[in-house]
Structures are given as C-alpha cells and as structure tokens.
Enzyme design. Structure first.
Site, PDB file in Angstrom:
ATOM      1  N   LYS A  16       0.594  -1.111   0.226  1.00  0.00           N
ATOM      2  CA  LYS A  16      -0.243  -0.019  -0.275  1.00  0.00           C
ATOM      3  C   LYS A  16       1.297   1.345   0.094  1.00  0.00           C
ATOM      4  O   LYS A  16       0.313   2.447   0.090  1.00  0.00           O
ATOM      5  CB  LYS A  16      -0.949  -0.191   1.671  1.00  0.00           C
ATOM      6  CG  LYS A  16      -1.922  -0.973   1.369  1.00  0.00           C
ATOM      7  CD  LYS A  16      -3.027  -0.905   2.086  1.00  0.00           C
ATOM      8  CE  LYS A  16      -3.965  -1.410   2.063  1.00  0.00           C
ATOM      9  NZ  LYS A  16      -4.654  -2.298   1.146  1.00  0.00           N
ATOM     10  N   THR A  62      10.977  -3.747   2.916  1.00  0.00           N
ATOM     11  CA  THR A  62      10.107  -4.195   3.318  1.00  0.00           C
ATOM     12  C   THR A  62      10.396  -5.653   3.341  1.00  0.00           C
ATOM     13  O   THR A  62      11.685  -5.949   3.002  1.00  0.00           O
ATOM     14  CB  THR A  62       8.724  -3.783   2.986  1.00  0.00           C
ATOM     15  OG1 THR A  62       8.055  -4.385   3.614  1.00  0.00           O
ATOM     16  CG2 THR A  62       8.468  -4.220   1.599  1.00  0.00           C
ATOM     17  N   LYS A  66      14.993  -6.037   5.701  1.00  0.00           N
ATOM     18  CA  LYS A  66      15.035  -4.916   6.227  1.00  0.00           C
ATOM     19  C   LYS A  66      16.286  -5.130   6.988  1.00  0.00           C
ATOM     20  O   LYS A  66      17.183  -4.427   7.994  1.00  0.00           O
ATOM     21  CB  LYS A  66      14.256  -4.831   7.994  1.00  0.00           C
ATOM     22  CG  LYS A  66      12.904  -4.340   6.739  1.00  0.00           C
ATOM     23  CD  LYS A  66      11.609  -4.047   8.000  1.00  0.00           C
ATOM     24  CE  LYS A  66      10.398  -3.786   6.853  1.00  0.00           C
ATOM     25  NZ  LYS A  66       9.665  -3.322   8.320  1.00  0.00           N
ATOM     26  N   ASN A  86      13.972   0.493   7.286  1.00  0.00           N
ATOM     27  CA  ASN A  86      12.939   0.484   6.884  1.00  0.00           C
ATOM     28  C   ASN A  86      13.079   0.891   5.401  1.00  0.00           C
ATOM     29  O   ASN A  86      12.092   0.927   4.767  1.00  0.00           O
ATOM     30  CB  ASN A  86      11.544   0.286   7.844  1.00  0.00           C
ATOM     31  CG  ASN A  86      11.274   1.595   7.797  1.00  0.00           C
ATOM     32  OD1 ASN A  86      11.769   2.123   8.102  1.00  0.00           O
ATOM     33  ND2 ASN A  86      10.006   1.814   8.470  1.00  0.00           N
ATOM     34  N   ALA A 127       9.232 -12.351  19.369  1.00  0.00           N
ATOM     35  CA  ALA A 127      10.699 -11.722  19.702  1.00  0.00           C
ATOM     36  C   ALA A 127      11.530 -12.101  18.572  1.00  0.00           C
ATOM     37  O   ALA A 127      12.734 -12.116  18.334  1.00  0.00           O
ATOM     38  CB  ALA A 127      11.549 -12.975  20.767  1.00  0.00           C
ATOM     39  N   GLY A 128      11.196 -12.170  17.319  1.00  0.00           N
ATOM     40  CA  GLY A 128      11.465 -12.020  15.765  1.00  0.00           C
ATOM     41  C   GLY A 128      11.466 -10.523  15.530  1.00  0.00           C
ATOM     42  O   GLY A 128      12.099  -9.841  16.320  1.00  0.00           O
ATOM     43  N   ALA A 130       9.800  -8.374  13.684  1.00  0.00           N
ATOM     44  CA  ALA A 130       9.107  -7.121  13.856  1.00  0.00           C
ATOM     45  C   ALA A 130       9.000  -7.073  15.139  1.00  0.00           C
ATOM     46  O   ALA A 130       8.991  -5.854  15.529  1.00  0.00           O
ATOM     47  CB  ALA A 130       7.614  -7.290  13.639  1.00  0.00           C
TER      48      ALA A 130
HETATM   49  P1  ATR Z   1       8.635 -11.500  11.922  1.00  0.00           P
HETATM   50  O1  ATR Z   1      10.111 -10.513  11.045  1.00  0.00           O
HETATM   51  O2  ATR Z   1       7.590 -11.292  11.621  1.00  0.00           O
HETATM   52  O3  ATR Z   1       9.017 -11.057  13.266  1.00  0.00           O
HETATM   53  P2  ATR Z   1      10.820 -13.329  12.495  1.00  0.00           P
HETATM   54  O4  ATR Z   1      11.805 -12.770  12.729  1.00  0.00           O
HETATM   55  O5  ATR Z   1      10.242 -14.885  11.574  1.00  0.00           O
HETATM   56  O6  ATR Z   1       9.482 -12.850  11.623  1.00  0.00           O
HETATM   57  O7  ATR Z   1       9.883 -13.948  14.162  1.00  0.00           O
HETATM   58  C1  ATR Z   1       8.287 -14.777  13.904  1.00  0.00           C
HETATM   59  C2  ATR Z   1       7.647 -14.786  14.898  1.00  0.00           C
HETATM   60  O8  ATR Z   1       6.518 -14.724  15.281  1.00  0.00           O
HETATM   61  C3  ATR Z   1       8.897 -15.294  16.435  1.00  0.00           C
HETATM   62  O9  ATR Z   1       8.695 -14.525  17.732  1.00  0.00           O
HETATM   63  C4  ATR Z   1       8.526 -16.452  16.915  1.00  0.00           C
HETATM   64  O10 ATR Z   1       8.365 -17.270  17.913  1.00  0.00           O
HETATM   65  P3  ATR Z   1       9.543 -18.553  17.780  1.00  0.00           P
HETATM   66  O11 ATR Z   1      10.545 -17.181  18.255  1.00  0.00           O
HETATM   67  O12 ATR Z   1       9.238 -19.317  18.973  1.00  0.00           O
HETATM   68  O13 ATR Z   1       9.775 -19.116  16.296  1.00  0.00           O
HETATM   69  C5  ATR Z   1       6.612 -16.531  16.497  1.00  0.00           C
HETATM   70  N1  ATR Z   1       5.885 -17.154  15.642  1.00  0.00           N
HETATM   71  C6  ATR Z   1       6.095 -17.877  14.620  1.00  0.00           C
HETATM   72  N2  ATR Z   1       4.783 -18.559  14.177  1.00  0.00           N
HETATM   73  C7  ATR Z   1       4.349 -18.785  15.695  1.00  0.00           C
HETATM   74  C8  ATR Z   1       3.346 -19.917  16.432  1.00  0.00           C
HETATM   75  N3  ATR Z   1       2.497 -21.271  15.694  1.00  0.00           N
HETATM   76  N4  ATR Z   1       2.688 -19.512  17.847  1.00  0.00           N
HETATM   77  C9  ATR Z   1       3.523 -18.858  18.620  1.00  0.00           C
HETATM   78  N5  ATR Z   1       4.400 -18.039  18.004  1.00  0.00           N
HETATM   79  C10 ATR Z   1       4.729 -18.506  16.688  1.00  0.00           C
END
Ligand code: ATR
Length: 273
Positions: A16, A62, A66, A86, A127-128, A130
């Site tokens: 968008k 994006t 990033k 970003n 904790a990823g 985002a």
């Molecule tokens: P992003 O850039 O969107 O943050 P990411 O860095 O891959 O993507 O992080 C994904 C986040 O979603 C992580 O906190 C992940 O948890 P883990 O660190 O345990 O992998 C969380 N996540 C993804 N799928 C999940 C699920 N089914 N249940 C709980 N947490 C989930």
C-alpha cells in the site's frame, strides 16, 4: 524535476506504500514519484545500486530485506536499536538507513487510538524481527512494565539482555517470559508481533491477560487475525497495524521531504477501500 522514490520488497505487488506516498505528496504539493519495486531474493543490494544509478533519492524497504538493508547503510541510532532498516536515503557519497516502524506504532497508539503508553503494563508477543523493531520506541515511552513473551523463551531473553547491556531505560521493569508464565498476569496494552496472523494460528495465551480497558494491537493489517478475535471476545479495544503502516510512512516522508503529511485522512481512505 520529479524526485523518485520506491519501496523494495519481495513480494511487493500488494504494497500500500505507493498509494500512501501519493496521497502524502498530493496533500503537501511535493513533486515526487513513488513506485513498488520487486527485488529478486538474492539481489537486494544490486537493486538498490540500480536505483541510485537511476537517480532515485531514497526507498522504503520491506519484507524480507530489512536486515540486509541494515548491512549496507550508515544506520541511524533507531536503526541500530532495531538491527533493521525500513527506509533509505541516497546521499551523494553514502546510503543512510533509518527505522521508522517503532515510531509508527507509538504514534498510532498514542495519537490515533488515544492510548498513553507511559506507566502502562505492556505485553509484547514475539521476539522476531517485528518485535525487535518496536521494542526500543516502546521502552522510550516509559511503561511501568514491559514483558516480552515468546514461544522460544531464549529469543525473548536475548532481547532483554541486549537492552540491559546498553544500560539505559532504567525506569521500567523489563521481563522475558514463556507463554505458560502469563496466567495470572494482566496487561493494559498487548501487542502481537508474532507472525501467527499470516497462518491464522491462535496463540497459546490466556484471555485473562487483557486487563479492563486493554488495547490489543496486531502489527499485521488487512484481516481479522485469531489474536484480534480472541482479544475482542475478551472485551479489549482492538486495532490492526494499518495506522502503524501509515505513520511509519509519514515519518519516512518527513525525513525525505522535510514536511509532515496528515495521516488521519490517509488511514480513513485506506479503511474505506
Ligand atoms: P517477523 O519478521 O515477522 O518478526 P520472525 O523474525 O520470523 O518474523 O519472527 C516470528 C515470530 O513469530 C517469532 O517470535 C516466532 O516465535 P519463535 O521465536 O518461537 O519462532 C513467532 N511465531 C511464529 N509462529 C508461531 C506460532 N505458531 N506460535 C507462537 N509463536 C509463533
């Protein structure tokens, strides 16, 4: 002469950002173009160099670039905090990188949703990348408590340690927990920064975490996620991340152009589309 900007991602077709920046430009009478640019997964830097050659002034970055962007720029302190970038500014001799995501979230919560963050109990789910992107700007608002809960506890703990190592933000309590630890706790603002919305997966969180008058904020936008549905059923005020998207764009626009666009009409326009 028209100044050229773009957003680079993969995929990018549904972004968008071009609509948002076109609206900002119209509002502020800025002579710019802004388009969506697809970069092959292994050629992000090459695409950036190509845009620079073509005389572009800057770009948004994006998913999934990033972190790669962070590696090729001179980062701002916000970008350093987030470990990700970003937005890019192409200057004569260098590429500057900033991160406006967290500020966008904070502005949306405070200004658009009318919820103060100071002295509130905040739960950050995930904790990823985002979650990393929004942690520092949230802490700068001086919440009473910020708990990071994640499926993989070590990742939440390492986020906590990184903040503590910087030895700043001493006025609040920062905590890393597993989802199982959340029973018997309540929060005023719950932010879903996991990617579970993408897969329509429910999080293993008890509905008792949403305190009276709680704001439940989903960083994703575009549809009702299981997190939003659960929070709604528990009586929370619920928001998706559309306002954050527009606010992070507005900050980038301001950095590029030196004028601040109005965000409310753009958010309303996107909601009505
Ligand atoms: P992003 O850039 O969107 O943050 P990411 O860095 O891959 O993507 O992080 C994904 C986040 O979603 C992580 O906190 C992940 O948890 P883990 O660190 O345990 O992998 C969380 N996540 C993804 N799928 C999940 C699920 N089914 N249940 C709980 N947490 C989930």
């Amino acid at each position: 002469m028209t100044d050229k900007y773009a957003v680079i991602g993969n995929p990018i077709a549904h972004s968008k950002s071009p609509i948002i920046h076109a609206e900002f430009a119209k509002q502020t009478n800025q002579d710019i173009s802004y388009e969506a640019v697809l970069a092959p997964l292994n050629s992000f830097e090459m695409k950036v160099r190509e845009l620079i050659e073509l005389g572009y002034k800057g770009a948004n970055v994006t998913v999934p670039f990033k972190f790669e962007a962070f590696a090729i720029v001179l980062p701002s302190s916000r970008a350093l905090d987030a470990g990700a970038v970003n937005m890019l500014r192409f200057l004569d001799t260098e590429i500057r990188g900033d991160n406006t995501d967290g500020l966008g979230l904070v502005r949306d919560i405070k200004q658009n949703l009318g919820v103060n963050i100071a002295n509130k109990r905040i739960l950050l789910l995930g904790a990823g990348g985002a979650a990393e992107g929004v942690l520092h700007p949230l802490l700068e608002e001086s919440p009473a408590l910020l708990v990071i809960a994640n499926r993989t506890l070590e990742k939440a703990s390492s986020m906590q340690k990184k903040v503590e190592l910087k030895n700043e933000h001493r006025t609040y309590l920062l905590n890393a927990q597993a989802f199982d630890d959340l029973a018997h706790q309540q929060f005023d603002i719950v932010i879903n920064a996991t990617s579970t919305g993408l897969t329509d997966t429910a999080l293993p969180i008890p509905s008792s975490i949403f305190a009276e008058g709680c704001l439940a904020y989903e960083l994703m936008y575009g549809r009702e996620t299981p997190f939003m549905a659960q929070a709604r059923a528990a009586g929370a005020q619920v928001s998706d991340g559309l306002g954050m998207l527009v606010e992070q764009a507005a900050e980038a626009f301001f950095i590029w152009r030196g004028v601040r666009p109005q965000t409310a009409p753009v958010i309303a326009m996107l909601r009505n589309n």
